[in-house]
Design an enzyme around this catalytic site. Structure first.
Site, PDB file in Angstrom:
ATOM      1  N   GLY A 154      -2.167   4.376   3.307  1.00 21.46           N
ATOM      2  CA  GLY A 154      -2.454   3.373   2.295  1.00 21.46           C
ATOM      3  C   GLY A 154      -1.259   3.111   1.393  1.00 21.46           C
ATOM      4  O   GLY A 154      -0.225   3.778   1.474  1.00 21.46           O
ATOM      5  N   GLU A 165       4.495  -1.755   4.149  1.00 17.29           N
ATOM      6  CA  GLU A 165       3.578  -2.888   4.089  1.00 17.29           C
ATOM      7  C   GLU A 165       3.902  -3.850   2.942  1.00 17.29           C
ATOM      8  O   GLU A 165       3.074  -4.689   2.586  1.00 17.29           O
ATOM      9  CB  GLU A 165       2.134  -2.381   3.898  1.00 17.29           C
ATOM     10  CG  GLU A 165       1.666  -1.369   4.912  1.00 17.29           C
ATOM     11  CD  GLU A 165       1.226  -1.996   6.232  1.00 17.29           C
ATOM     12  OE1 GLU A 165       1.598  -3.166   6.482  1.00 17.29           O
ATOM     13  OE2 GLU A 165       0.517  -1.326   6.989  1.00 17.29           O
ATOM     14  N   HIS A 220      -4.210  -1.100  -0.414  1.00 15.39           N
ATOM     15  CA  HIS A 220      -4.536  -0.909   1.002  1.00 15.39           C
ATOM     16  C   HIS A 220      -5.019   0.522   1.203  1.00 15.39           C
ATOM     17  O   HIS A 220      -4.385   1.464   0.737  1.00 15.39           O
ATOM     18  CB  HIS A 220      -3.300  -1.180   1.852  1.00 15.39           C
ATOM     19  CG  HIS A 220      -3.455  -0.826   3.298  1.00 15.39           C
ATOM     20  ND1 HIS A 220      -4.573  -1.182   4.040  1.00 15.39           N
ATOM     21  CD2 HIS A 220      -2.642  -0.147   4.151  1.00 15.39           C
ATOM     22  CE1 HIS A 220      -4.423  -0.734   5.281  1.00 15.39           C
ATOM     23  NE2 HIS A 220      -3.272  -0.100   5.369  1.00 15.39           N
ATOM     24  N   HIS A 228      -7.329   3.436   3.910  1.00 15.99           N
ATOM     25  CA  HIS A 228      -7.810   3.787   5.243  1.00 15.99           C
ATOM     26  C   HIS A 228      -9.173   4.467   5.114  1.00 15.99           C
ATOM     27  O   HIS A 228      -9.421   5.514   5.710  1.00 15.99           O
ATOM     28  CB  HIS A 228      -6.833   4.725   5.951  1.00 15.99           C
ATOM     29  CG  HIS A 228      -5.513   4.103   6.254  1.00 15.99           C
ATOM     30  ND1 HIS A 228      -4.413   4.847   6.648  1.00 15.99           N
ATOM     31  CD2 HIS A 228      -5.094   2.815   6.226  1.00 15.99           C
ATOM     32  CE1 HIS A 228      -3.385   4.037   6.850  1.00 15.99           C
ATOM     33  NE2 HIS A 228      -3.779   2.803   6.594  1.00 15.99           N
ATOM     34  N   TYR A 260     -25.821  -6.295  -2.620  1.00 18.86           N
ATOM     35  CA  TYR A 260     -25.210  -7.278  -3.516  1.00 18.86           C
ATOM     36  C   TYR A 260     -23.807  -6.892  -3.972  1.00 18.86           C
ATOM     37  O   TYR A 260     -23.007  -7.760  -4.353  1.00 18.86           O
ATOM     38  CB  TYR A 260     -26.109  -7.536  -4.727  1.00 18.86           C
ATOM     39  CG  TYR A 260     -26.266  -6.379  -5.682  1.00 18.86           C
ATOM     40  CD1 TYR A 260     -25.348  -6.156  -6.691  1.00 18.86           C
ATOM     41  CD2 TYR A 260     -27.364  -5.516  -5.581  1.00 18.86           C
ATOM     42  CE1 TYR A 260     -25.492  -5.100  -7.581  1.00 18.86           C
ATOM     43  CE2 TYR A 260     -27.521  -4.471  -6.459  1.00 18.86           C
ATOM     44  CZ  TYR A 260     -26.582  -4.256  -7.456  1.00 18.86           C
ATOM     45  OH  TYR A 260     -26.731  -3.213  -8.320  1.00 18.86           O
ATOM     46  N   HIS A 278      -7.337  -0.758  11.763  1.00 13.81           N
ATOM     47  CA  HIS A 278      -6.390  -0.321  10.728  1.00 13.81           C
ATOM     48  C   HIS A 278      -7.118   0.164   9.477  1.00 13.81           C
ATOM     49  O   HIS A 278      -7.205   1.358   9.241  1.00 13.81           O
ATOM     50  CB  HIS A 278      -5.442  -1.487  10.419  1.00 13.81           C
ATOM     51  CG  HIS A 278      -4.248  -1.118   9.596  1.00 13.81           C
ATOM     52  ND1 HIS A 278      -3.092  -1.871   9.575  1.00 13.81           N
ATOM     53  CD2 HIS A 278      -4.021  -0.094   8.739  1.00 13.81           C
ATOM     54  CE1 HIS A 278      -2.206  -1.318   8.771  1.00 13.81           C
ATOM     55  NE2 HIS A 278      -2.755  -0.242   8.250  1.00 13.81           N
ATOM     56  N   TYR A 297     -17.801 -10.140 -15.330  1.00 12.69           N
ATOM     57  CA  TYR A 297     -17.389  -8.752 -15.154  1.00 12.69           C
ATOM     58  C   TYR A 297     -16.070  -8.682 -14.378  1.00 12.69           C
ATOM     59  O   TYR A 297     -15.456  -9.677 -14.045  1.00 12.69           O
ATOM     60  CB  TYR A 297     -18.453  -7.977 -14.380  1.00 12.69           C
ATOM     61  CG  TYR A 297     -19.769  -7.830 -15.104  1.00 12.69           C
ATOM     62  CD1 TYR A 297     -20.042  -6.695 -15.864  1.00 12.69           C
ATOM     63  CD2 TYR A 297     -20.725  -8.822 -15.038  1.00 12.69           C
ATOM     64  CE1 TYR A 297     -21.253  -6.560 -16.537  1.00 12.69           C
ATOM     65  CE2 TYR A 297     -21.940  -8.701 -15.683  1.00 12.69           C
ATOM     66  CZ  TYR A 297     -22.190  -7.564 -16.451  1.00 12.69           C
ATOM     67  OH  TYR A 297     -23.385  -7.449 -17.103  1.00 12.69           O
TER      68      TYR A 297
END
Length: 215
Positions: A28, A76, A95, A97, A116, A157, A210
């Protein structure tokens, strides 16, 4: 140290990726964009989150040039900067995993509105087609499949989440992992009853004050 606040937040939220079960090892990456400076701070490549210091966090411009930091930026980085270049509201990219999102990404499934709280991302979470990590092609499909959304699955991924703030991007990643777990387990025993488009619209109207403005 330039972008000191952003670098400190990346260290903090990088550790939360591990402690909240959203990734393993050094997987990540996280970035935060300072719009006034036109610079992004991004987690370094391959460094243990609990050994990362603010000085290890790399600062880049949106052309990918290193402005500050001795480490290599996350491979990345192009998948982060495309959102800062093309979506004015985005101030942070995360990002992960996480397990259930990665399972659904391996199946090339989108996440449908079984709960929701998918509204953190939008009405659903699409799955972008597989592209090699760190590639420009991955950046392009991630951006394309996250149109009008705040999260996307990356096939084979993991998960990508965005937000106006790093808090919102992190909350989105955590809530979408929760919804992914519900969706996967519901599919194991039957066909889940999905929330309708009108029901999601109602939630999104109520949810609008929010999240996205958190600091």
């Amino acid at each position: 140290m330039i972008l000191e606040k952003e670098r400190e937040l990346i260290v903090e939220y990088g550790q939360k990726l591990i402690t909240h079960g959203l990734t393993k090892g050094t997987g990540g990456n996280i970035s935060i964009f300072n719009k006034a400076e036109g610079l992004m701070a991004i987690s370094p490549s391959g460094l243990d989150y609990f050994k990362t210091t603010p000085k290890d966090v790399v600062v880049l411009d949106l052309d990918g040039n290193k402005i500050d930091g001795d480490r290599n930026p996350s491979s990345e980085y192009s998948m982060h900067r495309i959102f800062y270049q093309k979506r004015d509201e985005v101030g942070a990219v995360l990002h992960a995993h996480s397990i259930y999102c990665s399972i659904l990404a391996a199946l090339h499934w989108k996440i449908e509105p079984v709960h929701y709280l998918i509204g953190y991302a939008g009405k659903d979470v699409r799955c972008a087609p597989y592209k090699l990590f760190g590639s420009e092609e991955l950046s392009q499909v991630a951006f394309e499949y996250m149109q009008d959304r705040y999260a996307v699955l990356l096939a084979n991924h993991g998960l990508l989440a965005i937000g106006e703030t790093i808090q919102y991007a992190f909350d989105t990643a955590e809530e979408i992992e929760f919804v992914a777990q519900i969706y996967y387990k519901a599919k194991c025993v039957g066909d889940p009853i999905l929330l309708s488009s009108d029901e999601m619209d109602e939630f999104l109207r109520k949810f609008k004050p929010y999240g996205k403005k958190q600091v």
